[in-house]
Design an enzyme around this catalytic site. Structure first.
Site, short mmCIF file in Angstrom:
data_model
loop_
_atom_site.label_atom_id
_atom_site.label_comp_id
_atom_site.label_asym_id
_atom_site.label_seq_id
_atom_site.Cartn_x
_atom_site.Cartn_y
_atom_site.Cartn_z
N GLU A 259 28.21 -24.60 -12.84
CA GLU A 259 27.51 -25.16 -11.69
C GLU A 259 26.44 -26.07 -12.25
OE1 GLU A 259 24.15 -25.59 -9.80
OE2 GLU A 259 24.16 -23.39 -9.74
N CYS A 298 18.92 -26.62 -7.79
CA CYS A 298 20.18 -27.36 -7.89
C CYS A 298 20.69 -27.78 -6.53
CB CYS A 298 21.23 -26.51 -8.61
SG CYS A 298 21.51 -24.91 -7.85
#
Length: 689
Positions: A259, A298
């Site tokens: 990720e 993120c």
């Protein structure tokens, strides 16, 4: 001298013999040295082998439900001591609200997977995927898919921004799957990860080898990985690309999921003009994403995609909200709502990326890149030269097609605003990000939502629609949830985390199993038609879970259906559908020979045929699943039922469990009439006396 940050490997705490090459880790607000980090002399191969042996053995003794119960106990242990974690978290630059997201969010993942594990997984060690495949005409050869746990170690390589949540959201599904974890936190905030691991170790709840921690660099990690190990990486796309290219991943069979950084977007709908609830919610959400964790998320909004006519209104509203609500400073000071970045190095990197955005055409319209005045821990206001502070920044790009706004990420309290002229253009701008973790849309117009959803979903792991109906209850643009997938295509890494039980299965191998009904019954713990069964003797409803066995069966007598039965049921239930009451109309139906019995009449009769009515271990009927009516039953036909104990699931925390029964109705010609599963709650032990 500041102490070295220990690792937890091989079932004990470890620190290096020398601190010659140790890295200093500093308080994000003051620059004070918090700890020093080094792995010089750590036997990483031995730590991994400890996980593959001791960890696999201890977790392999437990069922899904037993592991799920432990996850809840871990959550309670962390909750009891979370004030310690909050105090430590403040040194990373996190405000109390930031710490709530990280610490309570991580604890919440443990609670969620504990609950899901007990509700959605069997109290077994193998998970069955999908239905039975008949591979022979006579039913003697079957196929089915199962998931079994991987035999290695789940290695986490985590980012600095969420040292608790970022680890626990990976640990929970791995633990539930039965795979031990080795956690490698990012150095700037690794001391907070060490703190939560220490609490779990001191709780005495951790199975041997189930969780290990490496505090510091792991340059030889990928050289030590084997088939059966897996790596979950969170960090930059460039690092992920380098790790993925390692031979252990390319040819060695090590699973790798990542990720990575993502240029997430948030679209203001064409209907959401200034003065609407959607406009207000959009502005509130944008400021929240810019300032929570100082924008070090993120999932933070990097591109605010706004109708061209609303750009100035959004800028003015964002500026006003930041001025009213954002107080920059040391999180330990009263009233501070936004802390520093995690380190001076991170501050410098954010400012470097802001400069790149400016060079690409962006103009800073809110905030400044100059060193800001901040509220210090003692309440005074002024410069904090040793703190990693950056003020919230909003850049404006007049050219929405500028390449920089869609490719450069300043991983801090920074977002850019661009205008669009049509929904087609807005969707195309989202796609320019190259794949994102999340995009949000503020609109109250279902047409706008449908149009954008169909265009942007393929470029995102998650899409949030925000309007006046859900704004109060929405968990927000930047909040991944345990129940939903976290990950995204393209630049976002192409991986998946969370998503409920999906994440558990990522730590397991799906295998097609072929064999006889008896073999599949033995392997899966689920009775298959054609496997051995035991009818007669003591009625299965007289047996507790301790006495009941898979394959125990009731084979009933037959009961004939009359026209009076059909009409009585119709009158009693008011179900006078023509297929039951009108011979001519029913005969004209391609599925019926004439008037037929109600399907629910047959199911009700079946219960009467198989039930043992006296009080006993069977406590309640909790449901009926997978009901299918196959052959119509006419007046004069007879039905009988076979009820077989199909699956037995004791509950770990109750005095009862669930029994799934395979119910099969047949007529006097032995034709299949109906099939379904009956669910009952049954006492674990016989009643005393």
């Amino acid at each position: 001298m500041t102490e070295m940050l220990p690792s937890y490997v091989g079932g004990e705490w470890w620190t290096p013999a020398t601190d010659a090459d140790a890295t200093e880790v500093r308080d994000a607000s003051t620059g004070e040295v918090v700890t020093r980090v080094s792995t010089d002399g750590l036997d990483l191969a031995a730590a991994l082998q400890h996980g593959r042996t001791a960890g696999q053995a201890s977790l392999g003794e437990l069922t899904f439900h037993q592991r799920a119960v432990l996850l809840k106990q871990f959550a309670l242990a962390l909750t009891e001591r979370k004030d310690e974690l909050y105090a430590t978290s403040a040194r990373t630059g996190a405000t109390r609200q930031d710490s709530w997201v990280d610490i309570d969010g991580g604890i919440g993942v443990l609670f969620s997977y504990s609950s899901k594990g007990r509700r959605e997984l069997p109290n077994a060690k193998v998970f069955v995927d999908g239905g039975v495949e008949q591979l022979s005409k006579d039913g003697s050869f079957l196929g089915r898919h199962i998931y079994s746990r991987l035999p290695g170690v789940a290695v986490q390589i985590n980012a600095f921004n969420f040292p608790v949540w970022g680890s626990l959201e990976k640990f929970a599904p791995a633990f539930l799957a039965g795979v031990p974890s080795l956690v490698k936190p990012a150095t700037p905030t690794g001391y907070l990860a060490e703190a939560f691991v220490r609490i779990l170790v001191e709780s005495g709840l951790l199975p041997d080898g189930a969780l290990q921690l490496v505090s510091g660099s792991v340059p030889t990690l990928f050289d030590e990985l084997l088939l059966g190990d897996l790596v979950a990486f969170t960090g930059s796309a460039s690092t992920a690309e380098r790790l993925r290219a390692h031979a252990s991943v390319q040819t060695g069979g090590v699973r790798f999921t990542n990720e990575t950084d993502s240029i997430n977007a948030s679209i203001l709908g064409t209907d959401a003009v200034s003065g609407t609830p959607e406009f207000d919610s959009y502005v509130k959400q944008l400021v929240t994403e810019m300032t929570t964790k100082a924008g070090q998320k993120c999932t933070a909004i990097r591109r605010a995609i706004v109708p061209t006519a609303s750009v100035d209104d959004v800028i003015d509203a964002v500026r006003a909200r930041i001025e009213q609500r954002t107080v920059l400073g040391d999180p330990r000071a009263e009233g501070v709502t936004m802390g520093p970045l995690a380190s001076l190095a991170q501050r410098d990197e954010v400012l470097r990326q802001v400069a790149r955005l400016e060079e690409s055409g962006g103009r800073v319209v809110i905030g400044s890149t100059e060193t800001p005045d901040v509220t210090r821990a003692d309440g005074t206001v002024g410069a904090a030269d040793d703190g990693a502070f950056v003020a919230p920044l909003l850049l404006r790009f007049d050219d929405a097609e500028d390449a920089g706004v869609h490719s450069i990420e300043a991983f801090g309290p920074v977002s850019s605003i661009i205008g669009y002229g049509s929904l087609d253009e807005a969707a195309a701008l989202v796609a320019r990000g190259g794949g994102s973790l999340v995009t949000s849309v503020a609109t109250h117009d279902p047409g706008v939502a449908v149009e954008l959803s169909s265009r942007i979903a393929a470029f995102n792991g998650r899409v949030l629609f925000l309007d006046r109906d859900d704004a109060r209850t929405s968990t927000g643009h930047g909040s991944p949830l345990p129940q939903l997938v976290h990950g995204g295509p393209g630049r976002a890494g192409g991986g998946e985390e969370l998503g409920g039980i999906r994440a558990v299965l990522h730590h397991m191998q799906r295998t097609a199993i072929q064999g006889s009904p008896d073999m599949l019954t033995a392997i899966t713990g689920i009775w298959h038609a054609g496997a051995a069964s035991k009818a007669g003797g003591r009625h299965p409803f007289r047996k507790s879970l301790a006495e009941l066995r898979i394959g125990d069966q009731v084979a009933s007598a037959s009961r004939e259906v009359s026209l009076d039965d059909i009409e009585t049921f119709a009158a009693f239930t008011s179900d006078t559908f023509y297929a039951h009451m009108d011979e001519q109309a029913a005969a004209a139906n391609p599925f019926f020979p004439g008037r037929v019995a109600h399907g629910y009449l047959l199911v009700s009769w079946a219960a009467g045929l198989f039930v043992d009515p006296e009080p006993g271990p069977v406590l309640a009927n909790s449901g009926l699943e997978n009901l299918r009516f196959v052959t119509p039953v006419s007046a004069g036909d007879s039905i009988r039922v076979e009820l077989t104990a199909k699956q037995i699931t004791p509950r770990e925390t109750d005095d009862y469990g669930e029994v799934r029964w395979d119910a099969v109705l047949r007529n006097q010609r032995d034709e299949l009439v109906a099939t379904y599963d009956v669910l009952t709650l049954v006492a674990k032990e016989p009643a005393a006396g």
